[in-house]
Scaffold this motif. Structure first.
Motif, PDB file in Angstrom:
ATOM      1  N   LEU A  98       0.810  -1.213   0.000  1.00  0.00           N
ATOM      2  CA  LEU A  98       0.000   0.000   0.000  1.00  0.00           C
ATOM      3  C   LEU A  98       0.846   1.268   0.000  1.00  0.00           C
ATOM      4  O   LEU A  98       0.303   2.359  -0.184  1.00  0.00           O
ATOM      5  N   GLU A  99       2.145   1.166   0.223  1.00  0.00           N
ATOM      6  CA  GLU A  99       2.986   2.351   0.319  1.00  0.00           C
ATOM      7  C   GLU A  99       3.025   3.156  -0.974  1.00  0.00           C
ATOM      8  O   GLU A  99       2.942   4.386  -0.944  1.00  0.00           O
ATOM      9  N   PRO A 100       3.163   2.531  -2.152  1.00  0.00           N
ATOM     10  CA  PRO A 100       3.164   3.345  -3.380  1.00  0.00           C
ATOM     11  C   PRO A 100       1.884   4.149  -3.554  1.00  0.00           C
ATOM     12  O   PRO A 100       1.924   5.316  -3.945  1.00  0.00           O
ATOM     13  N   ARG A 101       0.755   3.515  -3.242  1.00  0.00           N
ATOM     14  CA  ARG A 101      -0.514   4.231  -3.376  1.00  0.00           C
ATOM     15  C   ARG A 101      -0.625   5.362  -2.364  1.00  0.00           C
ATOM     16  O   ARG A 101      -1.115   6.452  -2.687  1.00  0.00           O
ATOM     17  N   LEU A 102      -0.135   5.127  -1.148  1.00  0.00           N
ATOM     18  CA  LEU A 102      -0.153   6.194  -0.135  1.00  0.00           C
ATOM     19  C   LEU A 102       0.733   7.355  -0.555  1.00  0.00           C
ATOM     20  O   LEU A 102       0.370   8.531  -0.364  1.00  0.00           O
ATOM     21  N   GLU A 103       1.890   7.052  -1.105  1.00  0.00           N
ATOM     22  CA  GLU A 103       2.782   8.119  -1.567  1.00  0.00           C
ATOM     23  C   GLU A 103       2.135   8.909  -2.701  1.00  0.00           C
ATOM     24  O   GLU A 103       2.246  10.144  -2.764  1.00  0.00           O
ATOM     25  N   GLU A 104       1.443   8.202  -3.583  1.00  0.00           N
ATOM     26  CA  GLU A 104       0.752   8.880  -4.691  1.00  0.00           C
ATOM     27  C   GLU A 104      -0.352   9.797  -4.177  1.00  0.00           C
ATOM     28  O   GLU A 104      -0.506  10.937  -4.641  1.00  0.00           O
ATOM     29  N   VAL A 105      -1.102   9.326  -3.184  1.00  0.00           N
ATOM     30  CA  VAL A 105      -2.167  10.154  -2.607  1.00  0.00           C
ATOM     31  C   VAL A 105      -1.566  11.355  -1.883  1.00  0.00           C
ATOM     32  O   VAL A 105      -2.095  12.477  -1.940  1.00  0.00           O
ATOM     33  N   LYS A 106      -0.428  11.156  -1.218  1.00  0.00           N
ATOM     34  CA  LYS A 106       0.234  12.257  -0.506  1.00  0.00           C
ATOM     35  C   LYS A 106       0.678  13.343  -1.483  1.00  0.00           C
ATOM     36  O   LYS A 106       0.460  14.542  -1.244  1.00  0.00           O
ATOM     37  N   LEU A 107       1.301  12.939  -2.578  1.00  0.00           N
ATOM     38  CA  LEU A 107       1.729  13.914  -3.578  1.00  0.00           C
ATOM     39  C   LEU A 107       0.534  14.641  -4.193  1.00  0.00           C
ATOM     40  O   LEU A 107       0.591  15.854  -4.449  1.00  0.00           O
ATOM     41  N   SER A 108      -0.544  13.898  -4.426  1.00  0.00           N
ATOM     42  CA  SER A 108      -1.742  14.533  -4.973  1.00  0.00           C
ATOM     43  C   SER A 108      -2.313  15.558  -4.004  1.00  0.00           C
ATOM     44  O   SER A 108      -2.749  16.644  -4.403  1.00  0.00           O
ATOM     45  N   LEU A 109      -2.316  15.232  -2.710  1.00  0.00           N
ATOM     46  CA  LEU A 109      -2.796  16.183  -1.711  1.00  0.00           C
ATOM     47  C   LEU A 109      -1.914  17.431  -1.675  1.00  0.00           C
ATOM     48  O   LEU A 109      -2.425  18.558  -1.582  1.00  0.00           O
ATOM     49  N   GLN A 110      -0.606  17.246  -1.735  1.00  0.00           N
ATOM     50  CA  GLN A 110       0.282  18.409  -1.732  1.00  0.00           C
ATOM     51  C   GLN A 110       0.037  19.296  -2.949  1.00  0.00           C
ATOM     52  O   GLN A 110       0.006  20.520  -2.836  1.00  0.00           O
ATOM     53  N   ARG A 111      -0.144  18.659  -4.089  1.00  0.00           N
ATOM     54  CA  ARG A 111      -0.399  19.443  -5.304  1.00  0.00           C
ATOM     55  C   ARG A 111      -1.717  20.206  -5.195  1.00  0.00           C
ATOM     56  O   ARG A 111      -1.804  21.402  -5.542  1.00  0.00           O
ATOM     57  N   LEU A 112      -2.761  19.544  -4.687  1.00  0.00           N
ATOM     58  CA  LEU A 112      -4.062  20.205  -4.560  1.00  0.00           C
ATOM     59  C   LEU A 112      -4.020  21.321  -3.531  1.00  0.00           C
ATOM     60  O   LEU A 112      -4.625  22.391  -3.738  1.00  0.00           O
ATOM     61  N   GLU A 113      -3.321  21.112  -2.423  1.00  0.00           N
ATOM     62  CA  GLU A 113      -3.238  22.165  -1.409  1.00  0.00           C
ATOM     63  C   GLU A 113      -2.460  23.360  -1.931  1.00  0.00           C
ATOM     64  O   GLU A 113      -2.810  24.517  -1.653  1.00  0.00           O
ATOM     65  N   GLU A 114      -1.395  23.096  -2.704  1.00  0.00           N
ATOM     66  CA  GLU A 114      -0.655  24.205  -3.305  1.00  0.00           C
ATOM     67  C   GLU A 114      -1.534  24.964  -4.289  1.00  0.00           C
ATOM     68  O   GLU A 114      -1.528  26.210  -4.342  1.00  0.00           O
ATOM     69  N   GLU A 115      -2.298  24.207  -5.089  1.00  0.00           N
ATOM     70  CA  GLU A 115      -3.223  24.836  -6.029  1.00  0.00           C
ATOM     71  C   GLU A 115      -4.282  25.647  -5.288  1.00  0.00           C
ATOM     72  O   GLU A 115      -4.659  26.747  -5.725  1.00  0.00           O
ATOM     73  N   LEU A 116      -4.755  25.143  -4.154  1.00  0.00           N
ATOM     74  CA  LEU A 116      -5.753  25.862  -3.377  1.00  0.00           C
ATOM     75  C   LEU A 116      -5.180  27.163  -2.821  1.00  0.00           C
ATOM     76  O   LEU A 116      -5.849  28.213  -2.849  1.00  0.00           O
ATOM     77  N   ARG A 117      -3.941  27.122  -2.300  1.00  0.00           N
ATOM     78  CA  ARG A 117      -3.327  28.348  -1.773  1.00  0.00           C
ATOM     79  C   ARG A 117      -3.144  29.379  -2.891  1.00  0.00           C
ATOM     80  O   ARG A 117      -3.370  30.579  -2.681  1.00  0.00           O
ATOM     81  N   LYS A 118      -2.769  28.908  -4.062  1.00  0.00           N
ATOM     82  CA  LYS A 118      -2.595  29.834  -5.173  1.00  0.00           C
ATOM     83  C   LYS A 118      -3.921  30.497  -5.545  1.00  0.00           C
ATOM     84  O   LYS A 118      -3.999  31.719  -5.738  1.00  0.00           O
ATOM     85  N   HIS A 119      -4.983  29.708  -5.608  1.00  0.00           N
ATOM     86  CA  HIS A 119      -6.298  30.277  -5.945  1.00  0.00           C
ATOM     87  C   HIS A 119      -6.806  31.185  -4.834  1.00  0.00           C
ATOM     88  O   HIS A 119      -7.506  32.167  -5.105  1.00  0.00           O
ATOM     89  N   GLN A 120      -6.504  30.849  -3.593  1.00  0.00           N
ATOM     90  CA  GLN A 120      -6.919  31.722  -2.497  1.00  0.00           C
ATOM     91  C   GLN A 120      -6.237  33.081  -2.589  1.00  0.00           C
ATOM     92  O   GLN A 120      -6.845  34.118  -2.311  1.00  0.00           O
ATOM     93  N   ALA A 121      -4.946  33.102  -2.986  1.00  0.00           N
ATOM     94  CA  ALA A 121      -4.250  34.376  -3.163  1.00  0.00           C
ATOM     95  C   ALA A 121      -4.882  35.175  -4.290  1.00  0.00           C
ATOM     96  O   ALA A 121      -5.101  36.391  -4.158  1.00  0.00           O
ATOM     97  N   TRP A 122      -5.185  34.503  -5.418  1.00  0.00           N
ATOM     98  CA  TRP A 122      -5.840  35.208  -6.515  1.00  0.00           C
ATOM     99  C   TRP A 122      -7.222  35.707  -6.103  1.00  0.00           C
ATOM    100  O   TRP A 122      -7.635  36.807  -6.482  1.00  0.00           O
ATOM    101  N   PHE A 123      -7.925  34.892  -5.326  1.00  0.00           N
ATOM    102  CA  PHE A 123      -9.253  35.296  -4.872  1.00  0.00           C
ATOM    103  C   PHE A 123      -9.165  36.522  -3.957  1.00  0.00           C
ATOM    104  O   PHE A 123      -9.997  37.432  -4.039  1.00  0.00           O
ATOM    105  N   SER A 124      -8.196  36.542  -3.083  1.00  0.00           N
ATOM    106  CA  SER A 124      -8.022  37.701  -2.196  1.00  0.00           C
ATOM    107  C   SER A 124      -7.708  38.944  -3.011  1.00  0.00           C
ATOM    108  O   SER A 124      -8.217  40.043  -2.724  1.00  0.00           O
TER     109      SER A 124
END
Length: 566
Positions: A388-414
């Motif tokens: 399960l480790e490869p899948r967990l690592e993939e989900v972790k990277l996806s979460l980091q990418r989405l959170e970074e994308e969210l912070r970027k959109h929040q800055a644009w929204f502000s």
């Protein structure tokens, strides 16, 4: 009231045969009627389904789905599709349950009727044969009696004339002949009596036994046929009545959809969709360039003629053509800066909602994987925790990418939110200042123009316009053409034209054409030698008037003449 065809219609064999034949013909016609009606119902259902599919909102018009009138129409189309399904079920019931059963029953009735009337014909032939035999024995008995009577008369006459021996012998012979004829007549009489008794017996059996039984069977067959027609009519009505509740519910949904149309809410939705967030433009100030203007005579006359009768631009900050094309192709920047502030804010908010949903799904998947890993660690026989480790690592990277994308959109929204707040405060301050100082549309100075804040030079397309003195000082011919084409809504066509010669549009704002091409006339020549034409909704420009032949519509020609008189 009971009736018996065998006793009351004993002598109507031919009429009964004709009547039952008409009954079977009716059964076949009714089956054909139901079959054709089922075909009509199927065709109607198919056409309704095609109509519903034809007018169902396409993907290119998905933006209309937010309005109540579009939703009501979509609901109506769905219910029409449901109605087509109900009509198909009704037609299927007619074909399978009624038409097929009637067709099979018609064949059975035909076979049964044929057998009954064959029995009736055999009985009729038997009684007719018995009658013929009776008539034959009767005629034979009559003939033998007459012959015996003549022979007796001859014998008596010879006996009276009996004188000689020869005559005596003739008398003896005549008496023997008369005796033979008498015996033959007696035998014929016996045969006649036998035939008469047999015929009376057959006739009694025919009219009191055979005919009532056969005709009763025919009567039962006819009553069953009528009952089957009754059942078929009842079944067809019942099958149609079953679809009426569903049809009624569909109509009720259509009524509810129509009653759910809310004009005020749709009007507010239009504001939500198209509100840009820009401040209305201020008064246009007079800028005097006559002191520094240096133009050639031809160019001056050209620009002066182009300025006369020119329809003023309807927008202070028109979208440039490049931004329009990028909006249509969906190739705008990631921060949506090409959109008006209000629309940019809504677009960013929608993107953040989608990102939050994706983050929530990824977190749920991560939690599920962590629980599964714990189960595998406690019970290795259930699975390998390391898998399960490869899948967990993939989900972790996806979460980091989405959170970074969210912070970027929040800055644009502000940023977009703060710009909207600044515009709102500027609008309020501008409203207060207007009370203290009133400026007429024609009174202004270059100093007031230079002292405007940078925010006031921001255009609705999201770009930042610098105060370029050279751009304000002189507008070339191409910039004048651009001013005419920057309107969002195209001008209506006032006629058509045909190109007499080919023309290559070298400058911006002109339109190239080939010889013999048909174009739409948008604006007539105003005396400068150029006519504004359109090839399609996207290609529009000026062409030399001498290169084309113009055909104006009658209504447009009158309008142009009246506008010139004014």
């Amino acid at each position: 009231m009971s009736c018996n065809w065998g006793t009351e219609l004993w002598d109507q064999f031919d009429n009964l045969e004709k009547h039952t034949s008409c009954g079977i013909d009716f059964l076949e016609r009714y089956s054909k009627f139901l079959r054709e009606r089922a075909d009509i119902e199927l065709s109607y259902a198919k056409q309704i389904r095609s109509l519903s599919k034809k007018y169902h909102p396409k993907r290119s018009r998905e933006d209309e789905s937010r309005y109540s009138w579009c939703l009501a129409f979509a609901a109506t189309l769905r219910q029409l599709n449901e109605l087509s399904v109900q009509r198909e079920e009704f037609a299927e019931n007619l074909n399978t349950q009624i038409v097929c059963e009637l067709t099979r029953y018609t064949q059975e009735v035909k076979t049964e009727r044929k057998n009954h009337f064959q029995d009736g014909r055999r009985a009729q032939q038997h009684i007719e044969g018995s009658w013929k035999q009776l008539e034959s024995s009767k005629r034979r008995f009559e003939r033998d009696c007459k012959e015996a009577e003549r022979a007796q008369q001859v014998s008596d006459r010879i006996d009276l004339d009996n004188k000689t021996d020869g005559e005596k012998r003739c008398s003896l012979k005549a008496r023997q002949t008369a005796q033979q004829k008498k015996q033959a007549a007696e035998e014929s009489r016996k045969d006649y009596v036998t035939s008469l008794n047999q015929f009376n017996q057959d006739q009694h059996q025919h009219y009191h036994t055979l005919v009532p039984v056969i005709y009763q069977r025919i009567q039962d067959m006819e009553e069953r046929r009528i009952e089957r027609v009754c059942e078929a009519m009842r079944s067809s009505a019942e099958a149609e009545r079953k679809v009426l509740p569903a049809a009624g519910r569909s109509l009720e949904v259509m009524m509810e959809a129509a009653e759910g149309i809310q004009p005020r809410m749709d009007a507010r939705q239009v504001v939500e969709v198209y509100k840009s967030g820009f401040d209305p433009p201020g008064d246009v100030e007079l800028e005097d360039y006559s002191a520094s203007m240096r133009r050639s005579i031809s160019e001056s006359s050209y620009l002066d003629n182009r300025g006369e009768g020119r329809r003023p631009s309807r927008k202070l900050w028109p979208f440039i053509r490049k931004n329009k094309l990028s909006l249509k192709l969906g190739s705008g920047p990631a921060d949506c800066s090409h959109l008006p502030p209000e629309q940019r804010r809504k677009k960013l908010q929608s993107r953040m909602n989608n990102i939050n949903q994706e983050i929530q799904r990824e977190r749920e998947q991560r939690d599920a994987l962590l629980k599964m890993r714990e189960v595998y660690e406690r019970s290795p026989q259930m699975g390998d925790a390391g898998s399960l480790e490869p899948r967990l690592e993939e989900v972790k990277l996806s979460l980091q990418r989405l959170e970074e994308e969210l912070r970027k959109h929040q800055a644009w929204f502000s940023e977009a939110d703060s710009r909207l707040s600044e515009n709102g405060s500027r609008r309020q301050s501008g409203g207060c200042g207007s009370n203290s100082q009133v400026t007429t549309p024609g009174s202004s100075s270059l100093k007031q123009l230079d002292n405007r804040s940078p925010a006031s030079r921001e255009s609705p397309d999201g770009s930042y316009t610098e105060d370029n003195s050279a751009e304000l000082h002189f507008k070339s011919r191409s910039s004048e053409f651009d001013d005419d084409f920057d309107d969002e809504e195209p001008l209506p066509s006032i006629g058509t034209c045909k190109s007499l010669y080919p023309f290559q549009g070298q400058n911006e704002g002109t339109l190239s054409m080939v010889e013999g091409e048909l174009l739409s006339v948008v604006e007539e020549d105003k005396g400068d030698g150029w006519t504004r034409v359109r090839r399609n909704l996207e290609e529009e420009g000026y062409v030399p008037t001498s290169y084309i032949k113009v055909f104006l519509e009658s209504s447009a020609k009158g309008f142009v003449q009246s506008s010139r008189l004014v």
